[in-house]
Design a protein around this motif. Structure first.
Motif, PDB file in Angstrom:
ATOM      1  N   GLY A 215     -12.834 -10.411   5.813  1.00  0.00           N
ATOM      2  CA  GLY A 215     -13.277 -11.351   4.798  1.00  0.00           C
ATOM      3  C   GLY A 215     -14.727 -11.090   4.464  1.00  0.00           C
ATOM      4  N   ILE A 216     -15.227 -11.789   3.445  1.00  0.00           N
ATOM      5  CA  ILE A 216     -16.617 -11.676   3.030  1.00  0.00           C
ATOM      6  C   ILE A 216     -17.280 -13.031   3.241  1.00  0.00           C
ATOM      7  N   ALA A 217     -18.447 -12.995   3.835  1.00  0.00           N
ATOM      8  CA  ALA A 217     -19.169 -14.248   4.109  1.00  0.00           C
ATOM      9  C   ALA A 217     -19.326 -15.072   2.834  1.00  0.00           C
ATOM     10  N   ASN A 218     -19.016 -16.355   2.946  1.00  0.00           N
ATOM     11  CA  ASN A 218     -19.186 -17.309   1.842  1.00  0.00           C
ATOM     12  C   ASN A 218     -18.318 -16.992   0.635  1.00  0.00           C
ATOM     13  N   HIS A 219     -17.224 -16.280   0.859  1.00  0.00           N
ATOM     14  CA  HIS A 219     -16.290 -16.005  -0.242  1.00  0.00           C
ATOM     15  C   HIS A 219     -14.882 -16.386   0.200  1.00  0.00           C
ATOM     16  N   PRO A 220     -14.092 -17.013  -0.675  1.00  0.00           N
ATOM     17  CA  PRO A 220     -12.776 -17.532  -0.260  1.00  0.00           C
ATOM     18  C   PRO A 220     -11.693 -16.476  -0.060  1.00  0.00           C
ATOM     19  N   THR A 221     -11.915 -15.231  -0.486  1.00  0.00           N
ATOM     20  CA  THR A 221     -10.869 -14.210  -0.415  1.00  0.00           C
ATOM     21  C   THR A 221     -10.899 -13.490   0.934  1.00  0.00           C
ATOM     22  N   ARG A 222      -9.694 -13.270   1.472  1.00  0.00           N
ATOM     23  CA  ARG A 222      -9.559 -12.583   2.750  1.00  0.00           C
ATOM     24  C   ARG A 222      -8.302 -11.717   2.694  1.00  0.00           C
ATOM     25  N   ILE A 223      -8.292 -10.576   3.407  1.00  0.00           N
ATOM     26  CA  ILE A 223      -7.077  -9.768   3.470  1.00  0.00           C
ATOM     27  C   ILE A 223      -6.670  -9.562   4.919  1.00  0.00           C
ATOM     28  N   GLN A 224      -5.349  -9.527   5.144  1.00  0.00           N
ATOM     29  CA  GLN A 224      -4.809  -9.321   6.485  1.00  0.00           C
ATOM     30  C   GLN A 224      -3.625  -8.368   6.408  1.00  0.00           C
ATOM     31  N   LYS A 225      -3.440  -7.544   7.461  1.00  0.00           N
ATOM     32  CA  LYS A 225      -2.289  -6.654   7.551  1.00  0.00           C
ATOM     33  C   LYS A 225      -1.955  -6.427   9.013  1.00  0.00           C
ATOM     34  N   GLU A 226      -0.667  -6.494   9.344  1.00  0.00           N
ATOM     35  CA  GLU A 226      -0.233  -6.206  10.705  1.00  0.00           C
ATOM     36  C   GLU A 226      -0.093  -4.698  10.902  1.00  0.00           C
ATOM     37  N   LYS A 227      -0.174  -4.279  12.158  1.00  0.00           N
ATOM     38  CA  LYS A 227       0.024  -2.867  12.493  1.00  0.00           C
ATOM     39  C   LYS A 227       1.448  -2.452  12.129  1.00  0.00           C
ATOM     40  N   ASP A 228       1.608  -1.190  11.699  1.00  0.00           N
ATOM     41  CA  ASP A 228       2.906  -0.626  11.310  1.00  0.00           C
ATOM     42  C   ASP A 228       3.503  -1.328  10.097  1.00  0.00           C
TER      43      ASP A 228
ATOM     44  N   TYR B  11       3.119  -1.862   5.677  1.00  0.00           N
ATOM     45  CA  TYR B  11       2.508  -1.411   4.436  1.00  0.00           C
ATOM     46  C   TYR B  11       2.083  -2.586   3.548  1.00  0.00           C
ATOM     47  N   ILE B  12       2.294  -3.827   4.031  1.00  0.00           N
ATOM     48  CA  ILE B  12       2.005  -4.996   3.206  1.00  0.00           C
ATOM     49  C   ILE B  12       0.693  -5.648   3.622  1.00  0.00           C
TER      50      ILE B  12
ATOM     51  N   ILE C 244       0.811  -1.212   0.000  1.00  0.00           N
ATOM     52  CA  ILE C 244       0.000   0.000   0.000  1.00  0.00           C
ATOM     53  C   ILE C 244       0.849   1.269   0.000  1.00  0.00           C
ATOM     54  N   GLU C 245       2.176   1.116   0.116  1.00  0.00           N
ATOM     55  CA  GLU C 245       3.048   2.280   0.031  1.00  0.00           C
ATOM     56  C   GLU C 245       3.396   2.595  -1.426  1.00  0.00           C
ATOM     57  N   SER C 246       3.154   1.647  -2.309  1.00  0.00           N
ATOM     58  CA  SER C 246       3.586   1.792  -3.695  1.00  0.00           C
ATOM     59  C   SER C 246       2.768   2.831  -4.438  1.00  0.00           C
TER      60      SER C 246
END
Length: 474
Positions: A134-147, A149-150, A70-72
């Motif tokens: 994530g979205i209910a009944n959808h296989p895609t999920r996103i995760q990010k740690e604090k501090d 940019y990935i 997200i820094e890009s």
């Protein structure tokens, strides 16, 4: 932030940069307020990033390892695209801010010319939050740690068949990222920039007639309109909401949204006045400058909004105070109770009902706000106000005995404006918008000088006709 505007009332085309201080001058009925309201409308659409939620556009991409940086520059460009999409939707809703017929604004277009600074701020703020969505009944999920940019894009096994998952992975990522911006930032207590707050020229009427206007109806209308925007694509739900709107509101709240916002602020004054704003906490010299004009304070006593003078000579219900005190209430409420860092404050005619000396003092209030981390946009007819702002710009020059002059006229460093901090525009009777020239001595105020010169010449001609001896050489 720069706006390009087309076909707005009389205005065929305008480019407006919202600077630390932005000034729009011009005669009555030249569409100045329309400019202000349209900028408010679109700033509001950007600030309320929840409007991005659910836009199924393939704007976010990710690398082969399932990561988004997200820094890009790429991410920021994609976020800019999402903002522009929001602007397209916002244009179609412009008539709702004015609370009028859609046909009046069907050809109006407002676009943003520069999103780079805003997307950079959002990107920096995203670093400070954790994401696990994530979205209910959808296989895609996103995760990010604090501090970090990935953002990691994860895929889970889904028991349902692909045919039932009609949402593409890219669309799912767009929705999840939009949700992370709109919800996680607010939950983290991180304030977004460019929250618009508008103080209308109807602010006096808001105080006089507020009790005669059903504030509850206004609140219901606000909620129903939010639901309509949220379900804009669902005709069945929209139809039900419109029926509810008709049954519960009727025509009782047929006001432009900025006016309604001011009415609701008045209605909620009891609770709002108990808050302490960013300006009151961090920049008390703004309140000090305003107090030189108000010379008192506003409180709520037994449900009645009252004004008490500093000398305790009188305490009056706001409805029977002078028109100048009424016009100052919303400005006072914002400065002392509602202001947040990063705001854009829009004021229609800050000089409203003020004596020329207080118009000059109001310029000092505005200058101090513009130096505090809050952007200010004003529409004005006041040459007194412009001349004092020009003094603030002139004082940014280096010259001999500058400190002595500042002390003599009680100027603080926060009363000084750099030329680069100010944008100014004039609107003609025909709606032509021109950028006003700004030098190191201030704004070219010849549009006021010409009117004053004409008035002086007319007075001189009449006096000469009445008594020529007044002009004889001694």
């Amino acid at each position: 932030m720069k706006f390009h505007i087309e076909n707005l009332g009389k205005i065929k085309q305008a480019d407006i940069e919202v600077n630390d201080l932005t000034i729009i001058c011009g005669p009555n009925s030249a569409s100045k307020t329309w400019l202000s309201y349209s900028i408010y409308h679109h700033l509001n659409s950007i600030f309320n990033l929840s409007t991005f939620f659910g836009l199924n556009h393939d704007v976010f991409t990710y690398d082969s390892y399932g990561k988004i940086d997200i820094e890009s520059e790429k991410f920021q460009n994609e976020l800019s695209m999402l903002i522009e999409t929001s602007f397209d939707n916002s244009n179609s809703m412009l008539h709702k801010t004015f609370n009028t017929f859609e046909s009046i604004f069907e050809k109006s277009i407002v676009s943003i010319l520069d999103t780079a600074n805003y997307t950079k701020i959002i990107t920096e703020k995203l670093k400070d939050i954790e994401i696990n969505l994530g979205i209910a009944n959808h296989p895609t999920r996103i995760q990010k740690e604090k501090d970090s940019y990935i953002i990691d894009v994860l895929y889970t096994e889904d028991e349902k068949s692909e045919e039932e998952n009609t949402l593409s992975n890219k669309s799912a990522i767009a929705i999840l990222l939009s949700a992370s911006i709109s919800s996680n930032l607010s939950r983290s207590g991180i304030e977004l920039p460019n929250r618009p707050f508008v103080i209308t020229s109807e602010r006096v009427g808001s105080l006089v007639f507020q009790k005669d206007i059903d504030g509850t109806a206004l609140s219901i209308k606000e909620s129903l309109e939010s639901l309509m925007e949220e379900h804009a694509e669902n005709n069945e739900i929209n139809s039900i909401i419109m029926q509810l709107n008709k049954l519960t509101i009727g025509n009782r709240a047929s006001l432009a949204i900025p006016v309604r916002k001011n009415l609701l602020a008045v209605r909620n004054a009891d609770s709002e006045l108990k808050k302490q704003s960013y300006l009151a906490k961090e920049h008390p010299y703004v309140s000090d400058a305003l107090n030189d004009i108000v010379k008192g304070k506003f409180t709520v006593d037994n449900g009645t909004l009252v004004f008490s003078s500093n000398d305790d000579n009188h305490q009056l219900p706001i409805t029977i105070t002078s028109s100048s005190i009424k016009s100052l209430f919303m400005i006072d409420l914002y400065i002392n109770s509602l202001a947040k860092k990063g705001d854009v404050l829009l004021i229609d005619e800050p000089e409203l009902n003020l004596h020329p000396d207080n118009q000059r003092l109001m310029a000092k209030v505005i200058t101090r706000i513009a130096n505090s981390g809050i952007k200010v946009l004003i529409t004005t007819h006041s040459d007194y106000l412009i001349r004092e702002i020009n003094n603030a710009i002139s004082l940014s020059n280096d010259f001999e005995n500058k400190n002595k002059l500042l002390e003599e006229y009680n100027y603080l460093e926060q009363d000084v404006l750099k030329q680069s901090q100010v944008s100014a525009y004039s609107v003609s009777n025909t709606g032509k918008v021109s950028e006003m020239n700004i030098t190191n001595f201030g704004i070219d105020d010849s549009i006021f000088d010409n009117i004053i010169d004409e008035a002086n010449q007319r007075q001189e001609d009449i006096m000469y006709a009445v008594d020529p001896s007044l002009f004889e050489d001694e």
